[in-house]
Motif scaffolding. Structure first.
Motif, PDB file in Angstrom:
ATOM      1  N   ALA A 111       0.547  -0.826  -0.025  1.00 24.44           N
ATOM      2  CA  ALA A 111      -0.159   0.153   0.183  1.00 24.44           C
ATOM      3  C   ALA A 111       0.578   1.259  -0.357  1.00 24.44           C
ATOM      4  CB  ALA A 111      -1.028   0.569   1.384  1.00 24.44           C
ATOM      5  N   ILE A 112       2.339   1.419   0.640  1.00 23.23           N
ATOM      6  CA  ILE A 112       2.442   2.218   0.575  1.00 23.23           C
ATOM      7  C   ILE A 112       3.732   2.693  -0.688  1.00 23.23           C
ATOM      8  CG2 ILE A 112       5.306   3.156   1.745  1.00 23.23           C
ATOM      9  CD1 ILE A 112       3.969   1.717   4.816  1.00 23.23           C
ATOM     10  N   GLU A 113       4.150   1.657  -0.883  1.00 20.30           N
ATOM     11  CA  GLU A 113       4.443   1.419  -2.475  1.00 20.30           C
ATOM     12  C   GLU A 113       4.093   1.926  -3.607  1.00 20.30           C
ATOM     13  OE1 GLU A 113       6.002  -1.647  -5.615  1.00 20.30           O
ATOM     14  OE2 GLU A 113       6.905  -1.877  -3.709  1.00 20.30           O
ATOM     15  N   ASN A 114       2.253   1.545  -3.460  1.00 21.10           N
ATOM     16  CA  ASN A 114       1.746   1.615  -4.710  1.00 21.10           C
ATOM     17  C   ASN A 114       1.271   3.609  -4.374  1.00 21.10           C
ATOM     18  OD1 ASN A 114       1.105  -0.594  -5.659  1.00 21.10           O
ATOM     19  ND2 ASN A 114      -0.800  -0.820  -4.355  1.00 21.10           N
ATOM     20  N   GLU A 115       0.994   4.241  -2.957  1.00 19.69           N
ATOM     21  CA  GLU A 115       0.999   5.303  -2.594  1.00 19.69           C
ATOM     22  C   GLU A 115       2.054   6.512  -3.411  1.00 19.69           C
ATOM     23  OE1 GLU A 115       0.636   8.427   1.155  1.00 19.69           O
ATOM     24  OE2 GLU A 115      -0.219   6.512   1.368  1.00 19.69           O
ATOM     25  N   ALA A 116       3.546   5.772  -3.104  1.00 20.37           N
ATOM     26  CA  ALA A 116       4.446   6.491  -3.065  1.00 20.37           C
ATOM     27  C   ALA A 116       4.511   6.531  -5.133  1.00 20.37           C
ATOM     28  CB  ALA A 116       5.247   5.302  -3.255  1.00 20.37           C
ATOM     29  N   TYR A 117       4.424   5.348  -5.267  1.00 18.83           N
ATOM     30  CA  TYR A 117       4.219   5.553  -6.933  1.00 18.83           C
ATOM     31  C   TYR A 117       3.232   6.546  -7.480  1.00 18.83           C
ATOM     32  CZ  TYR A 117       3.916   4.061 -11.408  1.00 18.83           C
ATOM     33  OH  TYR A 117       3.382   3.783 -13.307  1.00 18.83           O
ATOM     34  N   SER A 118       1.722   6.353  -6.862  1.00 17.36           N
ATOM     35  CA  SER A 118       0.931   7.091  -7.234  1.00 17.36           C
ATOM     36  C   SER A 118       1.538   8.709  -7.985  1.00 17.36           C
ATOM     37  CB  SER A 118      -0.426   7.004  -6.578  1.00 17.36           C
ATOM     38  OG  SER A 118      -0.735   8.161  -5.570  1.00 17.36           O
ATOM     39  N   ALA A 119       2.471   9.154  -6.839  1.00 14.52           N
ATOM     40  CA  ALA A 119       2.911  11.135  -6.714  1.00 14.52           C
ATOM     41  C   ALA A 119       3.645  10.800  -8.333  1.00 14.52           C
ATOM     42  CB  ALA A 119       3.348  10.723  -5.983  1.00 14.52           C
ATOM     43  N   VAL A 120       4.175   9.332  -8.709  1.00 11.80           N
ATOM     44  CA  VAL A 120       4.726   9.759  -9.836  1.00 11.80           C
ATOM     45  C   VAL A 120       4.592   8.918 -11.290  1.00 11.80           C
ATOM     46  CG1 VAL A 120       7.314   9.743  -8.406  1.00 11.80           C
ATOM     47  CG2 VAL A 120       6.250   8.563  -9.204  1.00 11.80           C
ATOM     48  N   LYS A 121       3.434   8.987 -10.663  1.00 14.44           N
ATOM     49  CA  LYS A 121       2.709   8.175 -12.390  1.00 14.44           C
ATOM     50  C   LYS A 121       2.393   8.902 -13.669  1.00 14.44           C
ATOM     51  CE  LYS A 121      -1.187   5.359 -13.625  1.00 14.44           C
ATOM     52  NZ  LYS A 121      -2.396   4.926 -13.819  1.00 14.44           N
ATOM     53  N   GLN A 122       1.982   9.754 -13.846  1.00 16.19           N
ATOM     54  CA  GLN A 122       2.388  10.620 -13.977  1.00 16.19           C
ATOM     55  C   GLN A 122       2.823  10.400 -15.594  1.00 16.19           C
ATOM     56  OE1 GLN A 122      -1.333  12.883 -15.052  1.00 16.19           O
ATOM     57  NE2 GLN A 122      -0.231  13.975 -17.123  1.00 16.19           N
ATOM     58  N   ILE A 123       4.549  11.591 -14.172  1.00 16.25           N
ATOM     59  CA  ILE A 123       5.777  11.361 -14.398  1.00 16.25           C
ATOM     60  C   ILE A 123       6.494  10.057 -15.498  1.00 16.25           C
ATOM     61  CG2 ILE A 123       8.210  11.825 -14.020  1.00 16.25           C
ATOM     62  CD1 ILE A 123       6.474  13.391 -11.891  1.00 16.25           C
ATOM     63  N   ILE A 124       6.179   9.239 -14.692  1.00 21.27           N
ATOM     64  CA  ILE A 124       6.706   7.664 -15.062  1.00 21.27           C
ATOM     65  C   ILE A 124       5.995   7.228 -16.780  1.00 21.27           C
ATOM     66  CG2 ILE A 124       7.125   5.863 -15.336  1.00 21.27           C
ATOM     67  CD1 ILE A 124       8.098   5.792 -11.936  1.00 21.27           C
ATOM     68  N   GLU A 125       4.463   7.726 -16.593  1.00 20.02           N
ATOM     69  CA  GLU A 125       4.473   6.753 -18.056  1.00 20.02           C
ATOM     70  C   GLU A 125       4.469   7.661 -19.000  1.00 20.02           C
ATOM     71  OE1 GLU A 125       0.739   5.487 -16.079  1.00 20.02           O
ATOM     72  OE2 GLU A 125       1.087   4.123 -15.140  1.00 20.02           O
ATOM     73  N   THR A 126       4.448   8.947 -18.618  1.00 19.07           N
ATOM     74  CA  THR A 126       4.653  10.155 -20.144  1.00 19.07           C
ATOM     75  C   THR A 126       5.751  10.746 -19.826  1.00 19.07           C
ATOM     76  OG1 THR A 126       3.278  11.592 -18.528  1.00 19.07           O
ATOM     77  CG2 THR A 126       1.389  10.462 -19.439  1.00 19.07           C
ATOM     78  N   TYR A 127       7.087  10.371 -19.576  1.00 20.44           N
ATOM     79  CA  TYR A 127       8.194  11.389 -19.876  1.00 20.44           C
ATOM     80  C   TYR A 127       8.398  11.726 -20.776  1.00 20.44           C
ATOM     81  CZ  TYR A 127      12.670  12.637 -18.755  1.00 20.44           C
ATOM     82  OH  TYR A 127      14.442  12.948 -18.991  1.00 20.44           O
ATOM     83  N   ASN A 128       9.235  12.415 -21.386  1.00 17.31           N
ATOM     84  CA  ASN A 128       9.241  13.499 -22.521  1.00 17.31           C
ATOM     85  C   ASN A 128      10.051  13.607 -22.106  1.00 17.31           C
ATOM     86  OD1 ASN A 128      10.031  14.674 -25.065  1.00 17.31           O
ATOM     87  ND2 ASN A 128       7.921  14.868 -25.258  1.00 17.31           N
ATOM     88  N   ASP A 129      11.621  13.215 -22.490  1.00 15.02           N
ATOM     89  CA  ASP A 129      12.786  13.740 -22.449  1.00 15.02           C
ATOM     90  C   ASP A 129      12.964  14.549 -23.033  1.00 15.02           C
ATOM     91  OD1 ASP A 129      15.440  12.873 -21.137  1.00 15.02           O
ATOM     92  OD2 ASP A 129      16.123  13.742 -23.047  1.00 15.02           O
ATOM     93  N   ALA A 130      12.510  15.372 -23.513  1.00 15.68           N
ATOM     94  CA  ALA A 130      12.594  17.212 -24.786  1.00 15.68           C
ATOM     95  C   ALA A 130      11.999  18.362 -23.548  1.00 15.68           C
ATOM     96  CB  ALA A 130      11.739  17.081 -26.047  1.00 15.68           C
ATOM     97  N   THR A 131      11.053  17.774 -22.806  1.00 16.26           N
ATOM     98  CA  THR A 131      10.378  18.550 -22.033  1.00 16.26           C
ATOM     99  C   THR A 131      10.233  18.121 -20.420  1.00 16.26           C
ATOM    100  OG1 THR A 131       7.825  17.256 -22.094  1.00 16.26           O
ATOM    101  CG2 THR A 131       8.316  18.792 -23.674  1.00 16.26           C
ATOM    102  N   ALA A 132      10.922  17.037 -20.005  1.00 12.84           N
ATOM    103  CA  ALA A 132      11.218  16.904 -18.708  1.00 12.84           C
ATOM    104  C   ALA A 132      12.133  18.292 -17.870  1.00 12.84           C
ATOM    105  CB  ALA A 132      11.752  15.632 -18.154  1.00 12.84           C
TER     106      ALA A 132
END
Length: 159
Positions: A111-132
């Motif tokens: 549960a703690i891991e899922n909560e930590a992931y939810s905070a960065v999920k959007q960043i990880i799944e939509t990462y674009n090196d040009a706009t990061a």
């Protein structure tokens, strides 16, 4: 040359698992040392190194945690054997969890891991090196270290 360039992939935090094996086999075919047995010693050494890099890259890209680590290192935001200071509130939560470690702790850790992931999920799944931006990557770095910490606790439970 970094591993993303080697595999002709954009720098990303999640490598497409459908494309990866295809790219790997194409590169292995192209740079397999057996195909260069008649080449000069220098060419053979170069191909052997390239083949080794292909295998290392493939191993990294297959593992989401290693991919995160690799990108953070590529961006100069993570050093090998870095001693990262996790937030005090997270460490307090881990201390409490460690005190009452049992079979049910696995669910709490997940549960703690899922909560930590939810905070960065959007960043990880939509990462674009040009706009990061660095701020987003630093959030991913914190997630990476939290996940590593949680994994060590899980490993202790499973031992």
């Amino acid at each position: 040359m970094n591993y993303f360039e080697l595999f002709d992939l954009p720098v990303c935090l999640q490598v497409d698992k459908n494309i990866l094996p295809k790219k790997y086999f194409e590169l292995q075919k192209k740079y397999h040392p057996d195909f260069f047995s008649q080449a000069s010693e220098d060419e053979q050494a170069e191909v052997l190194e390239k083949s080794s890099d292909i295998n290392k890259a493939f191993k990294i890209f297959q593992n989401p945690d290693l991919t995160l680590k690799y990108v953070l290192q590529l961006k100069g935001l993570l050093e090998e054997e870095e001693k990262y200071q996790l937030p005090p509130d997270f460490l307090m939560e881990m201390m409490e969890l460690n005190e009452e470690l049992n079979e049910n702790s696995i669910n709490a850790i997940k549960a703690i891991e899922n909560e930590a992931y939810s905070a960065v999920k959007q960043i990880i799944e939509t990462y674009n090196d040009a706009t990061a931006n660095t701020a987003d990557l630093l959030k991913v770095k914190e997630y990476y270290f939290k996940k590593k910490y949680l994994q060590r606790i899980l490993d202790r439970i499973n031992d």
